[in-house]
Design a protein around this motif. Structure first.
Motif, short mmCIF file in Angstrom:
data_model
loop_
_atom_site.label_atom_id
_atom_site.label_comp_id
_atom_site.label_asym_id
_atom_site.label_seq_id
_atom_site.Cartn_x
_atom_site.Cartn_y
_atom_site.Cartn_z
N ASN A 1 35.19 40.41 32.99
CA ASN A 1 34.20 40.35 31.92
C ASN A 1 33.53 38.97 31.95
O ASN A 1 34.23 37.94 31.89
CB ASN A 1 34.89 40.58 30.58
CG ASN A 1 33.96 40.56 29.39
OD1 ASN A 1 32.91 39.92 29.42
ND2 ASN A 1 34.36 41.25 28.34
N ARG B 1 40.97 40.91 37.64
CA ARG B 1 40.80 40.44 36.26
C ARG B 1 40.99 38.94 36.17
O ARG B 1 41.78 38.40 36.93
CB ARG B 1 41.83 41.15 35.38
CG ARG B 1 41.58 42.64 35.33
CD ARG B 1 42.56 43.36 34.49
NE ARG B 1 42.54 42.82 33.14
CZ ARG B 1 43.49 42.99 32.25
NH1 ARG B 1 44.55 43.69 32.55
NH2 ARG B 1 43.40 42.47 31.06
N PRO B 2 40.30 38.30 35.23
CA PRO B 2 39.29 38.90 34.37
C PRO B 2 37.99 39.15 35.14
O PRO B 2 37.67 38.45 36.08
CB PRO B 2 39.09 37.86 33.28
CG PRO B 2 39.45 36.56 33.91
CD PRO B 2 40.51 36.88 34.92
#
Length: 188
Positions: free
Chosen positions: A131, A128-129
């Protein structure tokens, strides 16, 4: 006070390397300051520091500490809390909200230094991240900070504190001639 397991205590080496470009004794804003690893470091370097974070508990730890000002604000949902304020330095680490780029630049005094480091495309392979909305595109910091002059830029894989793909920049308002680069290079 206990910290979340993902919290890192030591300041970013990138911040440590370039903080010497900030005017001695200057006022520095730490955006998304979290538990204050950069607030502590910058204060130890003689700066007057301002931290902003939406986590009231995290910034509350600095209440009443001399030379440290904190503000609780959700800078993604609300207005920029520093309109009209200016800083000798702005530090952003492990945080990305693209609509803030203009605010960060406008918050710098002439000769002010922006030190920015966060995750970039490719990081999804390491955790992560992941996205894309929270990952910088290749070279994005270079093209998002006009009219700042770029002093240093890096992008790629790092191994510490954990493997990650990052972009990082050090930039100055007023051109690279506004700072003593020989001083900065001696900070390695």
């Amino acid at each position: 006070m206990s910290r979340p397991a993902h919290e890192i205590d030591s300041p970013s080496p990138w911040v440590c390397r370039w903080a010497g470009l900030i005017r001695p004794g200057g006022r520095v804003l730490d955006v998304a300051s979290g538990h204050g690893r950069h607030l502590r470091f910058l204060k130890s370097q003689g700066f007057s520091v301002v931290g902003v974070d939406r986590d009231e508990t995290a910034v509350g730890a600095f209440k009443g500490v001399g030379g440290v000002e904190t503000q609780v604000a959700d800078i993604e949902a609300g207005s920029w809390p520093f309109a009209g304020a200016d800083f000798d330095g702005v530090v952003v680490v492990n945080y990305l909200h693209r609509p803030l780029f203009g605010h960060l630049v406008r918050s710098l005094r002439s000769g002010g230094v922006l030190i920015y480091e966060t995750f970039a495309a490719g990081n999804e392979r390491y955790g992560r991240p992941s996205n894309p909305d929270f990952l910088l595109r290749p070279g994005e910091l270079l093209h998002s900070l006009e009219p700042l002059a770029i002093v240093a830029f890096e992008q790629g894989l790092i191994s510490a504190p954990k493997p990650a793909v990052v972009q990082r920049v050090c930039a100055v308002l007023g051109g690279s001639d506004a700072v003593a680069l020989d001083k900065a290079l001696a900070l390695k």
